[in-house]
Design a protein around this motif. Structure first.
Motif: not given
Lengths: 307, 198
Positions: A169-183, A185-198
């Motif tokens: 998964a190379r985009t955050e959108s893909e990553a959210r879909k992939a994360a829910i296949q693996i874990l 729940k989706v880690p909060s860093v992908l849900e809430l904090h992307s803009a802050e990290l950027a």
């Protein structure tokens, strides 16, 4: 519950397994390396590396099929929903096929690089198992986890072949879909904090399935520095694992394990920071980071060191 | 979970369900029928138990759908003559019993698989996987593509964790053997450290 009952959920007892089964279970992250006796087999790491690359290859080969449109239409009818955009938005294969010729040419420097990386990983592992980096608390699996996550981080941070084959998964959108296949729940860093990290200079680079030692399923997220904001900053890896309760750690603290080799440049040498939160365990592999970056990753403020 | 959420969740898992079904049946039409029948069973079950949490298999609705597909396939196979056509010569109980034997304890190879050309590797692996039994292909899929832990695979397939490990062990040994043959055919050699050179 015994190991012979269907669907049993307890830990695997390594004592009843053959050497090869233990090696494979270790490669799958089902055992601690400490469950395998060092004198049992030569070149253990090479065999484990083979098993992990075989798993990647099996994933590639078996993930090429996707549900045909005719089936999607049939299922839409079965579910009683119109054939909407949701049905046509296909979920990409878990392991999209990479460029097939990527390994065709063996370059001399690649081999040297590989040898250097292997030597570094071996050194770190030995130091963590027997040397001054040995931890002093909890189950012994943390040494294995630190060695494993550091090795994976260093392999993927180069953004080379290991990154390309692992990070599906190379985009955050893909990553959210992939994360829910693996874990779970989706880690909060992908849900809430992307803009802050950027804003702080870390761009999401990729997410892939991983096999962090332990019973929980796990994923590896890599963040690359934004040269415009953080020139020269190193990459950061966040490993997220389903929390199965194996590690008895305080959820209000983050635990930091950092190499103490005086010869190593402490500002750039990656350490491992661990915390647990809402059913997930996080392992952040990075050199010392500013507090605001740690907060963007949702790490607790209170810190404890692992000696 | 309301009905709309349930519908979306099922749709999101369609590719995964189809992959599972195709590994079991090896036939696109049969796989599509199997997935549709599984979805019907899932809907009936959901309507009968709307508060179902899908957590009993540890991986949510995906594992639940896999379990339905697994049970449907193996119960249908037992009822029909399909098993002789697909070369599966034992029912799941017998397979589980025989799969607890691992065979010779050959450790895995130590050379780096990624040094082989991916095109050749994938082609050879595909052939080797095609030659496996459905039960072995199934555990390979759940392990290799879906990234499930042994305990989760055991829950989906309804066999002991030891049987999951044995099936994986046997399948991986067969795949490793076929890759060793490929390496020999293409003239790649490894040094004592396992580094491969042409």
């Amino acid at each position: 519950m015994s190991a012979d009952e269907p669907g049993q959920s307890g830990p695997i007892d390594p004592s009843g397994l053959s050497v090869s089964s233990r090696l494979r279970a270790e490669a799958d992250g089902e055992l601690s390396p400490l469950d395998l006796r060092d004198d049992e087999v030569q070149d253990r790491q090479g065999r484990i590396a083979f098993e992990r690359s075989l798993r990647e290859a099996v994933g590639r080969v078996q993930s090429v099929e996707t549900a045909p449109e005719s089936l999607r239409t049939r299922i839409a009818g079965t579910l009683g929903v119109p054939s909407t955009a949701a049905l046509s938005e296909r979920v990409k294969p878990v392991f999209p096929r990479e460029h097939p010729t990527i390994y065709r040419e063996r370059l001399p420097w690649r081999r040297q690089l590989w040898l250097a990386a292997a030597a570094a990983v071996t050194l770190v592992t030995v130091l963590m198992l027997y040397g001054p980096l040995r931890i002093s608390f909890g189950p012994p699996t943390f040494t294995a986890i630190a060695a494993f996550t550091t090795e994976q981080h260093e392999g993927c941070a180069k953004l080379g072949s290991q990154f390309k084959s692992k990070m599906t998964a190379r985009t955050e959108s893909e990553a959210r879909k992939a994360a829910i296949q693996i874990l779970p729940k989706v880690p909060s860093v992908l849900e809430l904090h992307s803009a802050e990290l950027a804003r702080l200079g870390y761009r999401f680079a990729g997410l892939g399935r991983c096999a962090v030692p332990g019973r929980g399923r796990s994923a590896h997220l890599l963040y690359a520095p934004d040269p415009a904001i953080a020139p020269g900053a190193p990459s950061v890896s966040l490993f997220v694992q389903e929390d199965t309760g194996e590690l008895a750690i305080d959820p209000n603290c983050r635990y930091v394990h950092r190499p103490t080799d005086p010869a190593a440049p402490s500002r750039t040498t990656p350490g491992v920071t661990m915390w647990r939160q809402d059913g997930l365990v996080y392992y952040l592999v990075a050199p010392p980071l500013p507090a605001e970056v740690l907060r963007a990753f949702d790490a607790p403020d209170e810190m404890r060191s692992i000696l | 979970m309301d009905r709309a959420e349930f519908n979306n969740a099922v749709i999101e898992q369609l590719d995964a369900c189809y992959r599972m079904a195709i590994q079991l049946t090896r036939h696109p039409d049969q796989a599509a029928d199997l997935v549709q029948e599984a979805c019907l069973r899932a809907i009936r079950n959901f309507e009968a138990h709307p508060n179902h949490t899908f957590t009993e298999h540890g991986a949510g609705i995906r594992a639940w759908l896999f379990t339905i597909i697994h049970n449907l396939f193996f119960s249908q196979t037992r009822k029909t003559a399909v098993r002789s056509e697909i070369g599966w010569d034992a029912d799941s109980t017998q397979a589980a019993a025989s799969d607890t034997r691992e065979g010779p304890d050959e450790p895995p190879p130590a050379w780096d698989l990624r040094t082989l050309d991916w095109e050749y590797t994938d082609e050879r692996l595909k052939k080797a996987i095609d030659a496996l039994t459905p039960a072995h292909r199934e555990v390979l899929l759940l392990w290799g593509v879906e990234g499930m832990k042994y305990r989760e695979i055991a829950a989906v397939t309804g066999v002991p964790i030891g049987t999951v490990m044995s099936r994986l062990h046997r399948a991986r040994s067969i795949l490793a053997e076929s890759l060793e043959e490929l390496r020999a055919e293409t003239g790649w050699k490894s040094d004592p450290q396992g580094h491969v050179t042409p």
